[in-house]
Motif scaffolding. Structure first.
Motif, mmCIF file in Angstrom:
data_model
loop_
_atom_site.group_PDB
_atom_site.id
_atom_site.type_symbol
_atom_site.label_atom_id
_atom_site.label_comp_id
_atom_site.label_asym_id
_atom_site.label_seq_id
_atom_site.Cartn_x
_atom_site.Cartn_y
_atom_site.Cartn_z
ATOM 1 N N UNK A 178 6.329 -8.875 -1.071
ATOM 2 C CA UNK A 178 6.635 -8.091 0.123
ATOM 3 C C UNK A 178 7.762 -7.107 -0.130
ATOM 4 N N UNK A 179 8.724 -7.499 -0.962
ATOM 5 C CA UNK A 179 9.816 -6.593 -1.304
ATOM 6 C C UNK A 179 9.280 -5.362 -2.023
ATOM 7 N N UNK A 180 8.399 -5.599 -2.996
ATOM 8 C CA UNK A 180 7.831 -4.492 -3.767
ATOM 9 C C UNK A 180 7.043 -3.561 -2.844
ATOM 10 N N UNK A 181 6.246 -4.131 -1.955
ATOM 11 C CA UNK A 181 5.468 -3.304 -1.036
ATOM 12 C C UNK A 181 6.380 -2.494 -0.118
ATOM 13 N N UNK A 182 7.456 -3.099 0.324
ATOM 14 C CA UNK A 182 8.375 -2.381 1.208
ATOM 15 C C UNK A 182 9.040 -1.228 0.467
ATOM 16 N N UNK A 183 9.400 -1.445 -0.787
ATOM 17 C CA UNK A 183 10.006 -0.371 -1.588
ATOM 18 C C UNK A 183 9.000 0.752 -1.802
ATOM 19 N N UNK A 184 7.769 0.376 -2.174
ATOM 20 C CA UNK A 184 6.735 1.381 -2.400
ATOM 21 C C UNK A 184 6.476 2.204 -1.142
ATOM 22 N N UNK A 185 6.487 1.560 0.009
ATOM 23 C CA UNK A 185 6.202 2.247 1.264
ATOM 24 C C UNK A 185 7.283 3.253 1.628
ATOM 25 N N UNK A 186 8.494 3.095 1.088
ATOM 26 C CA UNK A 186 9.609 3.989 1.411
ATOM 27 C C UNK A 186 9.844 5.048 0.343
ATOM 28 N N UNK A 187 8.864 5.277 -0.515
ATOM 29 C CA UNK A 187 8.974 6.295 -1.556
ATOM 30 C C UNK A 187 7.932 7.384 -1.300
ATOM 31 N N UNK A 188 8.114 8.585 -1.852
ATOM 32 C CA UNK A 188 7.180 9.687 -1.594
ATOM 33 C C UNK A 188 5.748 9.339 -1.988
ATOM 34 N N UNK A 189 4.795 9.806 -1.206
ATOM 35 C CA UNK A 189 3.390 9.499 -1.467
ATOM 36 C C UNK A 189 2.876 10.164 -2.736
ATOM 37 N N UNK A 190 3.468 11.307 -3.104
ATOM 38 C CA UNK A 190 2.942 12.051 -4.256
ATOM 39 C C UNK A 190 3.568 11.629 -5.583
ATOM 40 N N UNK A 191 4.296 10.514 -5.586
ATOM 41 C CA UNK A 191 4.884 10.036 -6.842
ATOM 42 C C UNK A 191 3.790 9.522 -7.777
ATOM 43 N N UNK A 192 4.116 9.472 -9.060
ATOM 44 C CA UNK A 192 3.208 8.882 -10.057
ATOM 45 C C UNK A 192 3.603 7.422 -10.265
ATOM 46 N N UNK A 193 2.637 6.537 -10.304
ATOM 47 C CA UNK A 193 2.924 5.099 -10.406
ATOM 48 C C UNK A 193 2.277 4.526 -11.659
ATOM 49 N N UNK A 194 3.045 3.731 -12.397
ATOM 50 C CA UNK A 194 2.523 2.983 -13.537
ATOM 51 C C UNK A 194 2.796 1.507 -13.294
ATOM 52 N N UNK A 195 1.773 0.691 -13.392
ATOM 53 C CA UNK A 195 1.892 -0.746 -13.162
ATOM 54 C C UNK A 195 1.511 -1.467 -14.448
ATOM 55 N N UNK A 196 2.400 -2.341 -14.914
ATOM 56 C CA UNK A 196 2.132 -3.105 -16.132
ATOM 57 C C UNK A 196 2.221 -4.591 -15.822
ATOM 58 N N UNK A 197 1.282 -5.341 -16.353
ATOM 59 C CA UNK A 197 1.214 -6.772 -16.059
ATOM 60 C C UNK A 197 0.549 -7.493 -17.226
ATOM 61 N N UNK A 198 1.032 -8.691 -17.527
ATOM 62 C CA UNK A 198 0.407 -9.469 -18.599
ATOM 63 C C UNK A 198 -0.952 -9.999 -18.166
ATOM 64 N N UNK A 199 -1.110 -10.251 -16.863
ATOM 65 C CA UNK A 199 -2.390 -10.684 -16.294
ATOM 66 C C UNK A 199 -2.699 -9.782 -15.108
ATOM 67 N N UNK A 200 -3.910 -9.825 -14.638
ATOM 68 C CA UNK A 200 -4.318 -8.955 -13.537
ATOM 69 C C UNK A 200 -4.988 -9.775 -12.434
ATOM 70 N N UNK A 201 -4.218 -10.624 -11.735
ATOM 71 C CA UNK A 201 -4.799 -11.430 -10.651
ATOM 72 C C UNK A 201 -5.177 -10.550 -9.460
ATOM 73 N N UNK A 202 -5.853 -11.163 -8.503
ATOM 74 C CA UNK A 202 -6.351 -10.415 -7.351
ATOM 75 C C UNK A 202 -5.221 -9.756 -6.571
ATOM 76 N N UNK A 203 -4.078 -10.429 -6.471
ATOM 77 C CA UNK A 203 -2.957 -9.868 -5.704
ATOM 78 C C UNK A 203 -2.454 -8.570 -6.322
ATOM 79 N N UNK A 204 -2.453 -8.510 -7.651
ATOM 80 C CA UNK A 204 -2.026 -7.286 -8.337
ATOM 81 C C UNK A 204 -3.031 -6.170 -8.069
ATOM 82 N N UNK A 205 -4.300 -6.501 -8.128
ATOM 83 C CA UNK A 205 -5.332 -5.479 -7.901
ATOM 84 C C UNK A 205 -5.262 -4.944 -6.466
#
Length: 606
Positions: A178-205
């Motif tokens: 929820x913290x990550x989502x709240x931070x993402x929601x308060x940043x500009x929409x046109x930003x570029x995002x890179x997500x890195x993860x050792x696994x890719x569970x449903x929550x990450x997707x």
């Protein structure tokens, strides 16, 4: 679109250089200074996509070089004139945040005026606030502290261009979703995002689908295993003592040819010169050494005219010399692919080999990555003692005397000279032999003094686990686990209805307060709050830092618990999530004024 790439398996990779990926100018010069020449699989797949402006969702294990995969494109496109943060990297722990911050600073080594700020719990706000006021280009931080700055209005992300979620699965495991989502929601929409993860569970997707725009998927299949003929060892040593430790190991190890790996080109020359000064035949090879000279050094190693090559990663690629019995990582690489390539220079074609890595106390975390990548567990080795060195020196001295005695022609001539000296000075032959040994040895003593071995004591201290070294844990020796009397209960305002779990509590409190695993006792999760046992002598400053900690997006508002937990039957979970019962099933009758305490006022729902 999904790209699947196999990481290196110990063979020679056919990959473009960083310049072919689009890395240029001072950024390219800086990574070359660090010895980077061939990109890792994650870097080769990701850097062009990020430079082209795509959002990226990457699956790669820790230690595959993904920090450079997102850091280099950010630095390549950084606008140094902009003083508000342009890039934000979210990391699950302050240790990772500091590592990423250090990596950015290394890659920006040839750029002027780049400001990178680590933001994490446990550090005073003053340092962070003053840096933000001066102007910061890149912020690397943990979700909790980033949210605090956003709430206080001290972190301006209105002009953010790049956002990176590093080790996203770990952040979710620690309860930062929820913290990550709240931070993402308060940043500009046109930003570029890179997500890195050792696994890719449903929550990450789900997170990626919500906040990434048509992301390119990159999946790196790790196959980095090493030859089973290679014995892997490591020595925990401070940076300043590496040369002395290396010298002592070289004295005792039965080696043939050795490659010593360092990070930068300058270090190859410096270390080779210091080894030559200590009597070893050593040469440096790096990307700046002319090809003719490199080939000459390699041929000398093959022919036995040279024993040690001090090299960078790029200079040793493809090197196959039968004499190489040892690979020594004077500087341990940050990514496991480089480690596998390095130690693959020995133990080839069925031969046995030894790999020894120098690890500073701060680099211990790399051991787990190496073990996972190589599927072998490196063994910690002790520094050879003065007795080991002296035994080796005496054996070599004996061998030298034996070899000289076998040279009968020269012995006969010197025998007459010694006899002449004995007759004219009336000195026993044994004393004359000892005097000749002193002449041959010179000013350097043949044997080390066991009573004056500061190096062994220092490295032994560095090699002990952190809790055994000097510092805040040196007050008294600790038992492996605290007794119940060593803990005090604290109340936090998150509970079962907030879908909180013990591991999230441990992760958040440890991260923000600098606590260790054995600082946690029982954890009792109630519907609206939880009770956490923490050290009874908890520093008030730590408690103050924890007050604003968030779990599942909610401030925990930690306070000492004024209840009487030993009068209640509580089902609780300890720090690793196992369930137990505090008391037996019989309830003690509760008195209104038990333990001379005033009756507890009922809590009213707001």
């Amino acid at each position: 679109m999904t790209q699947e790439t196999d990481a290196a398996d110990g063979g020679e990779p056919e990959a473009p250089g960083f310049e072919q990926l689009g890395v240029t100018g001072p950024v390219l010069a800086a990574i070359r200074d660090l010895g980077y020449e061939t990109p890792s699989a994650i870097q080769a797949a990701t850097i062009p996509l990020l430079l082209d402006g795509h959002d990226v969702m990457g699956t790669a294990q820790t230690g595959t070089g993904k920090t450079a995969a997102f850091a280099l494109p950010v630095l390549e496109r950084l606008d140094l004139a902009q003083k508000t943060p342009q890039a934000l990297v979210l990391a699950p722990t302050r240790e990772l945040a500091l590592q990423v911050c250090e990596a950015f600073e290394s890659y920006a080594g040839r750029m002027k005026g780049v400001h990178v700020l680590p933001v994490y719990g446990g550090q005073g706000y003053g340092v962070q606030l003053s840096a933000l006021r001066r102007g910061v280009h890149i912020v690397v931080g943990t979700p909790g502290r980033i949210m605090d700055h956003q709430a206080k209005g001290t972190l301006d992300l209105s002009e953010l261009k790049y956002l990176v979620l590093d080790e996203a699965d770990e952040m979710l495991k620690m309860g930062f979703a929820e913290d990550v989502e709240q931070i993402l929601a308060q940043t500009p929409e046109d930003k570029q995002v890179a997500l890195f993860s050792a696994t890719m569970p449903a929550a990450i997707r789900r997170l990626a689908q919500k906040y990434l725009r048509d992301p390119e998927e990159v999946a790196i299949k790790t196959k980095t295993t090493t030859n089973q003929n290679i014995t892997q060892r490591y020595l925990v040593v401070a940076h300043a003592q590496k040369v002395d430790a290396l010298t002592r190991i070289l004295e005792v190890e039965n080696f043939d040819g050795v490659i010593v790996f360092v990070r930068t080109k300058n270090e190859t020359e410096t270390l080779a010169e210091r080894l030559r000064a200590r009597g070893y035949s050593a040469a440096a090879i790096n990307g700046d050494v002319p090809q003719v000279q490199r080939e000459r050094s390699v041929n000398q190693l093959k022919d036995g005219k040279l024993d040690i090559l001090v090299a960078t990663d790029v200079a040793a690629r493809g090197l196959d010399v039968e004499r190489i019995s040892h690979v020594i990582n004077f500087d341990i690489p940050n990514d496991t692919e480089s480690y596998v390539h390095r130690i693959g220079r020995t133990g080839r074609a069925g031969r046995t080999g030894d790999a020894i890595s120098f690890i500073t106390p701060r680099e211990r975390y790399l051991l787990a990555h190496i073990e996972k990548a190589t599927r072998q567990q490196p063994a910690q080795m002790p520094l050879p003692t003065t007795e080991d060195v002296n035994t080796t020196r005496l054996n070599r001295f004996d061998d030298a005397i034996t070899a000289a005695l076998e040279a009968t022609g020269r012995i006969t001539a010197f025998r007459d000279i010694i006899a002449h000296y004995v007759r004219h000075h009336d000195v026993p032959e044994g004393d004359v032999a000892a005097a000749l040994a002193v002449v041959a040895q010179g000013e350097t003593p043949l044997l080390l003094d066991p009573e004056n071995d500061a190096l062994s004591a220092s490295i032994a201290a560095a090699g002990r686990p952190p809790r055994e070294r000097a510092g805040r844990d040196a007050r008294e020796p600790r038992e492996p686990r605290r007794g119940r009397g060593d803990y005090a209960p604290y109340r936090i305002e998150v509970g079962r209805r907030h879908r909180v779990e013990p591991r999230q509590i441990v992760g958040a409190l440890a991260n923000e307060g600098g606590l260790r695993r054995d600082d946690f006792g029982a954890i009792a999760i109630k519907p609206d709050f939880s009770i956490v046992e923490l050290p009874a002598n908890l520093d008030p400053a730590v408690l103050e830092r924890l007050r604003d900690t968030r779990i599942s997006g909610r401030r925990i508002e930690i306070t000492p618990d004024r209840g009487i937990p030993n009068r209640r039957r509580l089902e609780h979970s300890d720090a690793d999530g196992r369930h137990a019962h505090r008391d037996d099933d019989r309830r003690a009758p509760r008195r209104e004024h038990d333990d001379d305490r005033p009756p507890r006022k009922p809590r009213h729902k707001k």
